[in-house]
Motif scaffolding. Structure first.
Motif, PDB file in Angstrom:
ATOM      1  N   LYS A 162      -5.349   6.045   5.166  1.00 39.10           N
ATOM      2  CA  LYS A 162      -3.974   5.524   5.470  1.00 39.10           C
ATOM      3  C   LYS A 162      -3.725   5.493   7.049  1.00 39.10           C
ATOM      4  CE  LYS A 162      -2.473   7.629   1.034  1.00 39.10           C
ATOM      5  NZ  LYS A 162      -3.657   8.544   0.936  1.00 39.10           N
ATOM      6  N   LYS A 163      -4.683   5.477   7.863  1.00 40.41           N
ATOM      7  CA  LYS A 163      -4.400   5.255   9.312  1.00 40.41           C
ATOM      8  C   LYS A 163      -5.363   4.168   9.818  1.00 40.41           C
ATOM      9  CE  LYS A 163      -2.023   9.256  10.226  1.00 40.41           C
ATOM     10  NZ  LYS A 163      -0.585   9.002   9.991  1.00 40.41           N
ATOM     11  N   ILE A 164      -4.419   3.282  10.224  1.00 40.81           N
ATOM     12  CA  ILE A 164      -5.450   2.023  10.807  1.00 40.81           C
ATOM     13  C   ILE A 164      -6.270   2.476  12.074  1.00 40.81           C
ATOM     14  CG2 ILE A 164      -5.182  -0.160  11.966  1.00 40.81           C
ATOM     15  CD1 ILE A 164      -2.498  -0.580  10.316  1.00 40.81           C
ATOM     16  N   TYR A 177       0.939  -1.188  -0.091  1.00 40.12           N
ATOM     17  CA  TYR A 177       0.006   0.039   0.087  1.00 40.12           C
ATOM     18  C   TYR A 177       1.079   1.190  -0.114  1.00 40.12           C
ATOM     19  CZ  TYR A 177      -4.057   2.974   1.777  1.00 40.12           C
ATOM     20  OH  TYR A 177      -4.976   3.930   1.761  1.00 40.12           O
ATOM     21  N   ALA A 190      -8.894   0.963   3.092  1.00 42.00           N
ATOM     22  CA  ALA A 190      -7.811  -0.126   2.743  1.00 42.00           C
ATOM     23  C   ALA A 190      -8.089  -1.184   3.827  1.00 42.00           C
ATOM     24  CB  ALA A 190      -6.610   0.269   2.492  1.00 42.00           C
ATOM     25  N   PHE A 203      -5.363  -5.920   0.021  1.00 45.39           N
ATOM     26  CA  PHE A 203      -3.824  -6.161  -0.175  1.00 45.39           C
ATOM     27  C   PHE A 203      -3.771  -7.665   0.282  1.00 45.39           C
ATOM     28  CE2 PHE A 203      -4.156  -1.684   0.027  1.00 45.39           C
ATOM     29  CZ  PHE A 203      -3.237  -1.463  -0.911  1.00 45.39           C
ATOM     30  N   GLY A 204      -2.602  -8.482   0.045  1.00 44.31           N
ATOM     31  CA  GLY A 204      -2.115  -9.529   0.511  1.00 44.31           C
ATOM     32  C   GLY A 204      -3.137 -10.652   0.334  1.00 44.31           C
ATOM     33  N   PHE A 246       1.111  -7.688   8.082  1.00 41.51           N
ATOM     34  CA  PHE A 246       2.169  -7.269   6.895  1.00 41.51           C
ATOM     35  C   PHE A 246       3.322  -8.348   6.848  1.00 41.51           C
ATOM     36  CE2 PHE A 246       1.147  -2.778   8.991  1.00 41.51           C
ATOM     37  CZ  PHE A 246       0.075  -2.711   8.154  1.00 41.51           C
ATOM     38  N   ALA A 263      -7.948   0.375   7.380  1.00 43.73           N
ATOM     39  CA  ALA A 263      -6.999   1.801   7.142  1.00 43.73           C
ATOM     40  C   ALA A 263      -8.232   2.990   6.548  1.00 43.73           C
ATOM     41  CB  ALA A 263      -5.909   1.819   6.490  1.00 43.73           C
ATOM     42  N   MET A 300       0.930   4.681   1.798  1.00 46.46           N
ATOM     43  CA  MET A 300       0.890   4.440   3.522  1.00 46.46           C
ATOM     44  C   MET A 300       2.168   4.116   3.959  1.00 46.46           C
ATOM     45  SD  MET A 300      -1.563   2.181   5.576  1.00 46.46           S
ATOM     46  CE  MET A 300      -1.191   1.981   7.544  1.00 46.46           C
ATOM     47  N   TRP A 317       1.016 -17.192   0.963  1.00 49.39           N
ATOM     48  CA  TRP A 317       1.167 -15.949   1.673  1.00 49.39           C
ATOM     49  C   TRP A 317       2.308 -15.939   2.639  1.00 49.39           C
ATOM     50  CZ3 TRP A 317       0.026 -11.837  -1.098  1.00 49.39           C
ATOM     51  CH2 TRP A 317      -1.164 -11.991  -2.069  1.00 49.39           C
ATOM     52  N   GLU A 343     -10.587   7.177   1.916  1.00 48.15           N
ATOM     53  CA  GLU A 343      -9.919   6.091   1.237  1.00 48.15           C
ATOM     54  C   GLU A 343     -10.003   4.855   2.134  1.00 48.15           C
ATOM     55  OE1 GLU A 343      -6.509   6.670  -1.412  1.00 48.15           O
ATOM     56  OE2 GLU A 343      -5.352   5.505   0.071  1.00 48.15           O
ATOM     57  N   LEU A 399      -9.608  -0.569  -1.327  1.00 44.42           N
ATOM     58  CA  LEU A 399      -8.456  -1.239  -1.490  1.00 44.42           C
ATOM     59  C   LEU A 399      -8.017  -2.591  -0.971  1.00 44.42           C
ATOM     60  CD1 LEU A 399      -6.245   1.962  -1.602  1.00 44.42           C
ATOM     61  CD2 LEU A 399      -7.340   0.740  -3.542  1.00 44.42           C
ATOM     62  N   LEU A 452      -6.175  -4.416   5.438  1.00 44.65           N
ATOM     63  CA  LEU A 452      -4.784  -4.825   5.554  1.00 44.65           C
ATOM     64  C   LEU A 452      -4.858  -6.189   6.252  1.00 44.65           C
ATOM     65  CD1 LEU A 452      -3.538  -1.285   6.545  1.00 44.65           C
ATOM     66  CD2 LEU A 452      -3.981  -2.090   4.033  1.00 44.65           C
ATOM     67  N   PRO A 453      -4.155  -7.087   5.777  1.00 42.30           N
ATOM     68  CA  PRO A 453      -3.998  -8.296   6.337  1.00 42.30           C
ATOM     69  C   PRO A 453      -2.573  -8.242   6.951  1.00 42.30           C
ATOM     70  CG  PRO A 453      -3.733  -8.614   4.105  1.00 42.30           C
ATOM     71  CD  PRO A 453      -4.185  -7.420   4.233  1.00 42.30           C
ATOM     72  N   ASN A 465       5.380 -13.186   8.509  1.00 41.16           N
ATOM     73  CA  ASN A 465       6.552 -12.924   9.084  1.00 41.16           C
ATOM     74  C   ASN A 465       6.678 -13.468  10.516  1.00 41.16           C
ATOM     75  OD1 ASN A 465       7.470 -11.444   6.921  1.00 41.16           O
ATOM     76  ND2 ASN A 465       7.304  -9.412   7.828  1.00 41.16           N
ATOM     77  N   LEU A 512       5.443  -1.819   8.277  1.00 38.57           N
ATOM     78  CA  LEU A 512       5.103  -1.209   6.922  1.00 38.57           C
ATOM     79  C   LEU A 512       4.069  -2.036   6.124  1.00 38.57           C
ATOM     80  CD1 LEU A 512       8.410  -0.561   4.725  1.00 38.57           C
ATOM     81  CD2 LEU A 512       6.812   1.012   5.864  1.00 38.57           C
ATOM     82  N   PRO A 513       3.155  -1.314   5.694  1.00 34.86           N
ATOM     83  CA  PRO A 513       2.117  -2.142   4.634  1.00 34.86           C
ATOM     84  C   PRO A 513       2.604  -3.021   3.628  1.00 34.86           C
ATOM     85  CG  PRO A 513       1.622   0.053   4.526  1.00 34.86           C
ATOM     86  CD  PRO A 513       2.938  -0.102   5.715  1.00 34.86           C
ATOM     87  N   VAL A 514       3.315  -3.973   3.543  1.00 35.27           N
ATOM     88  CA  VAL A 514       4.099  -4.753   2.714  1.00 35.27           C
ATOM     89  C   VAL A 514       3.683  -6.146   2.713  1.00 35.27           C
ATOM     90  CG1 VAL A 514       6.029  -5.250   1.218  1.00 35.27           C
ATOM     91  CG2 VAL A 514       5.962  -3.091   2.461  1.00 35.27           C
ATOM     92  N   TRP A 515       3.396  -6.602   1.496  1.00 35.05           N
ATOM     93  CA  TRP A 515       3.115  -8.160   1.543  1.00 35.05           C
ATOM     94  C   TRP A 515       3.638  -8.876   0.597  1.00 35.05           C
ATOM     95  CZ3 TRP A 515      -0.263  -4.066   1.883  1.00 35.05           C
ATOM     96  CH2 TRP A 515      -1.181  -3.896   2.845  1.00 35.05           C
ATOM     97  N   LYS A 543       9.512  -4.521   9.298  1.00 37.49           N
ATOM     98  CA  LYS A 543       8.703  -5.907   9.373  1.00 37.49           C
ATOM     99  C   LYS A 543       7.574  -5.669  10.062  1.00 37.49           C
ATOM    100  CE  LYS A 543      12.036  -9.040   7.942  1.00 37.49           C
ATOM    101  NZ  LYS A 543      11.734 -10.263   7.196  1.00 37.49           N
ATOM    102  N   LYS A 544       7.320  -5.141  11.010  1.00 31.62           N
ATOM    103  CA  LYS A 544       5.940  -5.110  11.743  1.00 31.62           C
ATOM    104  C   LYS A 544       4.998  -3.979  11.153  1.00 31.62           C
ATOM    105  CE  LYS A 544       6.830  -7.074  16.511  1.00 31.62           C
ATOM    106  NZ  LYS A 544       8.456  -6.793  16.831  1.00 31.62           N
TER     107      LYS A 544
END
Lengths: 156, 80
Positions: B56-58, A69, B72, B11-12, B77, B53, A72, A151, B70, B9, B74-75, A154, A136-139, A133-134
């Protein structure tokens, strides 16, 4: 007067933490080289994350496909870097993360912290990697050699 | 996008159940209602853990949604 604190940067080549595909060893070498002009730095600590070829139920992971994302994540990375620089009184900190496909054995994450003395750079590097790791909204989608995906999860 | 619709949106692993490019739903007032609607429309999401989120804030508790915000899903990370 010597510059005391170098303005922190999110990255090396541009203003984004993300690079498409794997991070090259050259990118990392260049980042280290660039800091040689800041002669009040006495210690660099770096973390390099590499895609591991895990075996999951007799299936081999051949690559990880990363998605983020982005807006963000950029915002969050800036917060984390700036907090780490302040807390550990660093000269600078850098973060680069891959997006898209990174094959097993290639580099997907690069974190560098630089300070006057080793203790703060070492501690800051570990701290920043954990936060990344905890938070950042990255998958990561682990691509299996024989087809299909799992999937990524971590660990602590 | 029509005014009474919201864009979401995802993700994951959620993208195994909904479009990775995002999707639209009828406008809802808050995040609790949003979750109910999501579970009705996409039952596959019920078994998955995810945060919401807003801009962009959870958000960790029920949150009012404004038009044009917006959203989103979010599963957990898994970067790095």
């Amino acid at each position: 007067m010597p510059q005391r604190v170098l303005k922190f940067s999110k990255t090396m080549p541009d203003s984004s933490i993300f690079v498409h595909g794997a991070i090259s060893a050259d990118d990392i070498a260049n980042a280290i080289q660039r800091l040689s002009e800041f002669q009040n730095i006495g210690a660099h600590s770096i973390f390099i994350g590499q895609v591991r070829s895990d075996a999951i139920e007799d299936q081999i992971v051949s690559a990880i496909d990363y998605a983020a994302y982005k807006e963000m994540a950029e915002q969050k990375a800036l917060e984390l870097i700036s907090e780490t620089v302040q807390t550990y009184q660093l000269n600078t900190a850098m973060v680069q993360h891959s997006l898209g496909m990174v094959k097993s054995g290639e580099i997907c994450l690069f974190v560098l912290t630089a300070s006057r003395h080793r203790k703060s750079s070492l501690e800051a590097c570990a701290y920043l990697v954990e936060r990344i790791k905890k938070e950042l909204p990255v998958w990561g989608k682990e691509i299996l050699e024989k087809g299909g995906h799992i999937w990524k999860k971590n660990t602590e | 996008m029509e005014k009474n619709r919201i864009k979401i949106l995802a993700f994951g692993q959620l993208t195994d159940h909904v479009a990775s490019s995002g999707f639209e739903m009828d406008f809802v007032q808050d995040t609790d209602t949003l979750k109910e609607r999501l579970y009705e429309n996409y039952p596959g999401l019920k078994n998955l853990h995810f945060s919401i989120a807003v801009d962009k804030k959870i958000v960790n508790s029920n949150t009012h949604l404004a038009a044009g915000c917006e959203i989103a899903l979010l599963p957990p990370f898994s970067g790095g």
